[in-house]
Design a protein around this motif. Structure first.
Motif, short mmCIF file in Angstrom:
data_model
loop_
_atom_site.label_atom_id
_atom_site.label_comp_id
_atom_site.label_asym_id
_atom_site.label_seq_id
_atom_site.Cartn_x
_atom_site.Cartn_y
_atom_site.Cartn_z
N GLN A 119 0.83 -1.21 0.00
CA GLN A 119 0.00 0.00 0.00
C GLN A 119 0.86 1.25 0.00
O GLN A 119 0.58 2.21 -0.73
N THR A 120 1.91 1.25 0.79
CA THR A 120 2.82 2.40 0.85
C THR A 120 3.53 2.60 -0.47
O THR A 120 3.62 3.73 -0.98
N ALA A 121 4.04 1.53 -1.04
CA ALA A 121 4.73 1.63 -2.33
C ALA A 121 3.78 2.13 -3.41
O ALA A 121 4.15 2.98 -4.23
N CYS A 122 2.54 1.64 -3.41
CA CYS A 122 1.55 2.09 -4.40
C CYS A 122 1.21 3.56 -4.21
O CYS A 122 1.08 4.32 -5.19
N ALA A 123 1.06 4.00 -2.97
CA ALA A 123 0.76 5.41 -2.70
C ALA A 123 1.89 6.31 -3.18
O ALA A 123 1.65 7.36 -3.77
N MET A 124 3.13 5.90 -2.92
CA MET A 124 4.27 6.70 -3.38
C MET A 124 4.36 6.70 -4.90
O MET A 124 4.65 7.73 -5.51
N ALA A 125 4.10 5.55 -5.52
CA ALA A 125 4.14 5.48 -6.98
C ALA A 125 3.07 6.38 -7.60
O ALA A 125 3.33 7.04 -8.60
N LYS A 126 1.88 6.42 -6.99
CA LYS A 126 0.84 7.32 -7.49
C LYS A 126 1.26 8.77 -7.36
O LYS A 126 1.10 9.57 -8.27
N ALA A 127 1.80 9.12 -6.19
CA ALA A 127 2.19 10.51 -5.94
C ALA A 127 3.30 10.98 -6.88
O ALA A 127 3.31 12.14 -7.30
N TRP A 128 4.22 10.10 -7.20
CA TRP A 128 5.37 10.47 -8.03
C TRP A 128 5.20 10.04 -9.49
O TRP A 128 6.12 10.19 -10.29
N ARG A 129 4.02 9.49 -9.81
CA ARG A 129 3.75 8.99 -11.16
C ARG A 129 4.79 7.96 -11.59
O ARG A 129 5.31 7.98 -12.70
N GLY A 130 5.05 7.05 -10.66
CA GLY A 130 6.02 5.99 -10.91
C GLY A 130 5.34 4.64 -11.03
O GLY A 130 4.15 4.56 -11.29
N ARG A 131 6.11 3.60 -10.80
CA ARG A 131 5.55 2.26 -10.86
C ARG A 131 6.15 1.41 -9.74
O ARG A 131 7.25 1.66 -9.26
N VAL A 132 5.39 0.39 -9.37
CA VAL A 132 5.82 -0.54 -8.33
C VAL A 132 6.40 -1.77 -9.03
O VAL A 132 5.82 -2.29 -9.98
N VAL A 133 7.54 -2.21 -8.54
CA VAL A 133 8.15 -3.44 -9.04
C VAL A 133 8.14 -4.44 -7.89
O VAL A 133 8.84 -4.25 -6.89
N ALA A 134 7.32 -5.47 -8.01
CA ALA A 134 7.26 -6.52 -6.99
C ALA A 134 8.25 -7.61 -7.40
O ALA A 134 8.12 -8.21 -8.46
N LEU A 135 9.24 -7.83 -6.56
CA LEU A 135 10.26 -8.83 -6.82
C LEU A 135 9.90 -10.11 -6.08
O LEU A 135 9.81 -10.12 -4.85
N VAL A 136 9.64 -11.18 -6.83
CA VAL A 136 9.33 -12.47 -6.21
C VAL A 136 10.43 -13.46 -6.53
O VAL A 136 11.04 -13.41 -7.61
N GLY A 137 10.70 -14.32 -5.58
CA GLY A 137 11.73 -15.33 -5.78
C GLY A 137 11.87 -16.18 -4.54
O GLY A 137 11.27 -15.89 -3.50
N VAL A 138 12.64 -17.23 -4.65
CA VAL A 138 12.91 -18.10 -3.51
C VAL A 138 14.41 -18.35 -3.44
O VAL A 138 15.13 -18.25 -4.43
N SER A 139 14.86 -18.64 -2.24
CA SER A 139 16.25 -18.96 -2.01
C SER A 139 16.36 -20.44 -1.65
O SER A 139 15.67 -20.91 -0.75
N GLN A 140 17.21 -21.14 -2.36
CA GLN A 140 17.43 -22.55 -2.08
C GLN A 140 18.88 -22.77 -1.64
O GLN A 140 19.46 -23.81 -1.94
N VAL A 141 19.43 -21.81 -0.95
CA VAL A 141 20.79 -21.96 -0.48
C VAL A 141 20.82 -23.11 0.51
O VAL A 141 20.10 -23.12 1.51
N ALA A 142 21.62 -24.11 0.19
CA ALA A 142 21.73 -25.29 1.06
C ALA A 142 23.13 -25.86 0.90
O ALA A 142 23.62 -25.99 -0.22
N PRO A 143 23.76 -26.18 1.99
CA PRO A 143 25.10 -26.78 1.88
C PRO A 143 25.02 -28.20 1.32
O PRO A 143 24.04 -28.91 1.52
N ILE A 144 26.05 -28.56 0.61
CA ILE A 144 26.14 -29.94 0.11
C ILE A 144 26.61 -30.81 1.27
O ILE A 144 27.57 -30.46 1.96
N PRO A 145 25.94 -31.92 1.52
CA PRO A 145 26.40 -32.79 2.60
C PRO A 145 27.87 -33.15 2.43
O PRO A 145 28.33 -33.39 1.31
N GLU A 146 28.60 -33.18 3.50
CA GLU A 146 30.05 -33.35 3.43
C GLU A 146 30.48 -34.67 2.82
O GLU A 146 31.57 -34.77 2.27
N ALA A 147 29.67 -35.67 2.89
CA ALA A 147 30.04 -36.96 2.33
C ALA A 147 29.99 -36.95 0.80
O ALA A 147 30.60 -37.79 0.15
N TRP A 148 29.27 -35.97 0.23
CA TRP A 148 29.16 -35.88 -1.22
C TRP A 148 30.02 -34.74 -1.73
O TRP A 148 30.19 -33.72 -1.06
#
Length: 144
Positions: free
Chosen positions: A20-49
């Motif tokens: 809501q805040t990002a949208c309000a600021m984008a309206k006020a400044w005539r800008g756009r909202v960029v929603a960044l979606v993603g996931v993190s799969q950072v995982a250590p490799i088991p030491e035996a492998w």
């Protein structure tokens, strides 16, 4: 003055006050909202492998892509009614942390809007620290 408002949605939630805040600021400044979606799969490799067995990377990537697509659909459904230009940016940098994913995109945004709720507080603080340390022109932090 500010035209692009980045909202990282990498913690599995869509914080309405932040959007809501990002949208309000984008309206006020005539800008756009960029929603960044993603996931993190950072995982250590088991030491035996020395590496993961065949097929594990493909399976993990397919799961991550499905999750990112689901998050993008939810973000689109939420932003569709705010009457502000927006973009859903999908990150396929699955092997980075949420902080690294955010920093990678924040360097190109005018303002990065972050939420600091009680859920995953330490992770959210690391995202904020990465954005401030590496690339931010302006950051706005909200308690959600």
């Amino acid at each position: 003055m500010f035209k692009e408002f980045l909202v990282p949605l990498l913690m599995g939630d869509i914080p309405s006050p932040v959007l809501q805040t990002a949208c309000a600021m984008a309206k006020a400044w005539r800008g756009r909202v960029v929603a960044l979606v993603g996931v993190s799969q950072v995982a250590p490799i088991p030491e035996a492998w020395e590496y993961y067995p065949a097929g594990v990377y493909e399976s993990m990537r397919e799961c991550a892509l499905a999750t990112v697509e689901s998050m993008a659909e939810a973000a689109d459904a939420r932003l569709r009614y705010d009457e502000v230009p927006y973009e859903i940016r999908r990150s396929e940098s699955f092997w980075l942390t949420p902080s690294e994913i955010t920093a990678e995109h924040a360097r190109y945004a005018d303002v990065t809007v972050l939420g600091m709720g009680a859920n995953e507080r330490d992770a959210r603080h690391r995202v904020f620290a990465a954005v401030v340390a590496f690339c931010v022109y302006a950051a706005m932090v909200m308690k959600t």
